[in-house]
Every structure is written in C-alpha cells, then in structure tokens.
Enzyme design. Sequence first.
Site, short mmCIF file in Angstrom:
data_model
loop_
_atom_site.label_atom_id
_atom_site.label_comp_id
_atom_site.label_asym_id
_atom_site.label_seq_id
_atom_site.Cartn_x
_atom_site.Cartn_y
_atom_site.Cartn_z
N ASN A 23 -15.09 57.40 -74.90
CA ASN A 23 -15.79 56.94 -73.70
C ASN A 23 -15.12 57.38 -72.41
O ASN A 23 -15.65 57.15 -71.32
CB ASN A 23 -15.93 55.40 -73.73
CG ASN A 23 -16.99 54.98 -74.73
OD1 ASN A 23 -17.69 55.83 -75.29
ND2 ASN A 23 -17.09 53.69 -74.97
N CYS A 116 -32.70 51.79 -77.96
CA CYS A 116 -31.38 51.86 -78.58
C CYS A 116 -31.25 50.69 -79.55
O CYS A 116 -31.77 49.60 -79.27
CB CYS A 116 -30.35 51.76 -77.46
SG CYS A 116 -28.66 51.69 -78.01
N ASP A 307 -17.61 46.61 -77.94
CA ASP A 307 -17.51 47.69 -78.93
C ASP A 307 -16.60 47.33 -80.11
O ASP A 307 -16.47 48.13 -81.04
CB ASP A 307 -17.03 48.99 -78.27
CG ASP A 307 -18.12 49.65 -77.46
OD1 ASP A 307 -19.28 49.19 -77.53
OD2 ASP A 307 -17.82 50.63 -76.75
N ARG A 399 -20.46 59.91 -84.71
CA ARG A 399 -20.61 60.07 -83.26
C ARG A 399 -19.32 59.68 -82.53
O ARG A 399 -19.01 60.25 -81.49
CB ARG A 399 -21.75 59.17 -82.75
CG ARG A 399 -23.13 59.66 -83.12
CD ARG A 399 -24.16 58.79 -82.42
NE ARG A 399 -23.68 58.50 -81.09
CZ ARG A 399 -23.94 57.37 -80.44
NH1 ARG A 399 -24.71 56.46 -80.95
NH2 ARG A 399 -23.46 57.18 -79.23
#
Length: 420
Positions: A23, A116, A307, A399
């Site tokens: 990120n 999403c 997260d 990812r």
Amino acid sequence: MDRFRIRGGKPLRGEVRVARAKNAVLPLLAAALLSEDTCVIEDVPFLDDVVTMLKLLESIGVSVEMKGRTIKISAAGRLNPEAPYDIVRKMRASYYVLGPLLARFGDCRVSLPGGCAIGPRPVDLHLKGITALGARVKIEKGYIHARARSLRGNTMMLEGQKGPSVGATINTMMAAVLARGETVIEGAACEPEVVDVAQFLSKMGADITGAGTPTITIRGVKELRGARHKPIPDRIEAGTFAAAAAITRGRVEIIGCEPRHLTAVITKLQESGVRVEAGVDRLLVEARGRPQAVKISTAPYPGFPTDLQAQFTALLSIAQGTSTVTENIFESRFLHCLELNRMGALIDITGNMAVIHGVERLEGAQVMASDLRASAALVLAGLAARGQTEILRIYHLDRGYERLENKLKPLGADIRRVSS
Ligand code: UD1
C-alpha cells in the site's frame, strides 16, 4: 486458477522476513508520474497489484524498467493521461494516477472503480480534494474526467463519515505538490503509507509538512525532479505472520518489520495471552496454548487496521471465550466468517459486528477466498485446522502477498499450491 492445499496442525517455527508495503509501493509508483525525470523504487515486492500498476503506467505511455526488485520509471514526453476500466476494475488503487495526472497534464480520465467484495468503496473524498484545488470534475460514461488549467492551493476538510481516507489524502497530496500556493488538508489520514509517500515527494523536491498528523500542509513548487526510494515494510504482512504464529501455537521471529507501526496489533496479541517481544526491526511472537477472547474494533491508524481484521477473526475463532470484532471501516467485510464457519468456527454477524464463540479446533474443509485479506484469514485457519483445507480462488491472495506459501513452508507449514 490456483488453489492451496494445506495440512494443518503444525506449529510454525523460525524466522520470516517481511516485504515492503504494497500500500506504499502502489502510490509511490503513481507519484513517479509527477516528474519528467527518472524515479527509482527499490526492493519492490513481486505482487499482482504491482504488475497491474506497472501495466497501467505503461498504458499511459510511461517507460518502466524492472531489474530484480528495482523499478525505474520515466514519465517523460507525450503521455496518454487515462486509466481504462479494464485495468481499474482489477485494482481500485489505480485511482492513484488521478492526482498526479491532473497535476502534470491538467486533464485526465480515470475509470470509476465500481463494486468491491468488502462493500461500497466511494471516491467522493478523492473528488472533493481535487475539486478544492480547482479541478472541474465530470462523470462521463463510467469515467471521472478531471480538468484544470492550473491547480490552486486551498484549505479543505477531507475526513468523511467513516473517518479519514488514505487514498483521498495521498491523491490530494500528490495533486497539491504542483499547485500554485499553499494547500492545507485537514482530517488527513495518518497511516504510515501517507508518511512514506510524503517522504518520497519531498525527495522529489516537494514541500510538505505534517504528514502522519491530521493536518498536512503542502506548499506548491513549479516542478519535481527524479528520486530514489525504498518503501516502508509491510505492516499487514507482518501482522499476518504474527497471527499465523499465534493460531498455530508456534514461535516465529518476524524480521525486517517496523514494530512501531503495529502497536495496536501487538497490544491485542498480548491481551489475548500471546507473547510478543518487539525489537527495532523485528518481532518475536510465541503462543503456547489457545488465545484468550478479546474485543477488537477496527479504526484508522493508529487504531487496529481493517486489513488485519479477517486474520484476527480467524485467530479468535479458536480463542477461549467469546470475542467481538467490530468493523468500522468497511462494514460488510465479513465474507470470510461464513467460510470460517464451514471449518467449524462459530461466528455470528450482527450489523458490523462479528461475535466469535471460540471453539477448541477448526476442521479442514474446502473454502473459497473472497478478497485479499479474507484469503489470508483462510490460510491461517487452514494452518491451524485438523486435516486438509483447500482454498479456492487464491488469485486474491497473490494481489498482496508474494508467494505466501514460500514464506510459510520454511516455518514448517504443510502448504502446497495446486495449479489447475
Ligand atoms: C486503503 C488501503 C486498504 C485499506 C484502507 C483502510 C491501499 C491501496 N488500500 O484503501 O488496503 O483497507 O486504506 O485502511 O492503500 N471513503 C469514502 N469516500 C472516499 C474514500 C473513502 O467515504 O472517497 C471511505 C471508505 O468507504 C472507507 C473509509 O473511507 O469506509 C476509509 O477508506 P480509505 O482509507 O479511502 O481506503 P482506501 O484508501 O481505498
């Protein structure tokens, strides 16, 4: 599509090194658009999201050179300032090209990201930021079309109903560095990734103060030069390994991390009875038995990160007692709970809260990953479960984690990638 086969029940033991933060890397790569000079980002992890960002930059006309983990980006000459739907739909963070493209070219088109799996992901704050800087924004055929002859500094409040936005803060900061005059972003996100991008922009010649606090001040400069940067370590990957050590009752030393970015996570581990020792750039995590139940509430940094919510929900599914996990950032980020229940967990969802009745053991099962961090949660559950777990759709995991199985195997995990 690849899947994982895991035989659970083996305590993880040993050392593991964390990668640089996905990120941070994604906006850093986009920030390179702000200069005609070459920028160099070092020690970049091999992640699908990084590949997608590089494809996006190439489609814009940027020259990208990759040698090992070092990426050279040169955004000189004529570029096509557009982020097409085909790329944006694969990765929302494509919106990071909006601020830099607008600042550099005064005209750009970026596809709206759409839905999403973790719930609505609006972009109103991104648009608020660039509009405050003088951009005119139109939504046309699924695209954001932003234009400005020249951006002007302004004072703005960027905090939304759910709190500050990491993406909108970084995007607005990247647009403001080339604006005329001073920009003050109030209600800015304080995440370490915001600070990392501000540091890179400063190396490029930007004038930014206050990154890491709720008020960021940016004095616009005429142009930026090239710079070289090594991104911060990935705090989410580090937290995932910490949870993996705890859920398998193992002892893992996580090296190359920044424990000071993980204070809320370390506190929760310790509250649940897990031993954690923090060094300057390492964390030792050791668990002897089942964790104790705890209450977790996700919050913007320095609070508990959303997260890591899924991974800690997996950990608490085998805790002694009843835990609660309240998700305040992405309210419907609970799909992993339904899969964990298929493995014998007892999790009830009410609104934005998961009530987790700890069970002695999870049982292996076939489960399906729904998003990046949910996949990590299922891997942790599989490592702890009795018998075999098969996780489908692990492309989500790739990812954001670089070959996770290759980092888990040396710790003693029985995990295999099966390609079909
Ligand atoms: C980033 C991270 C993501 C992390 C999230 C929160 C990247 C690539 N992704 O995502 O992994 O889960 O921060 O820490 O860095 N919001 C609005 N309007 C907007 C933008 C956001 O209402 O224009 C809301 C969101 O719906 C959410 C909250 O603000 O409820 C925080 O989201 P935000 O910080 O923007 O997340 P991202 O930057 O997209």
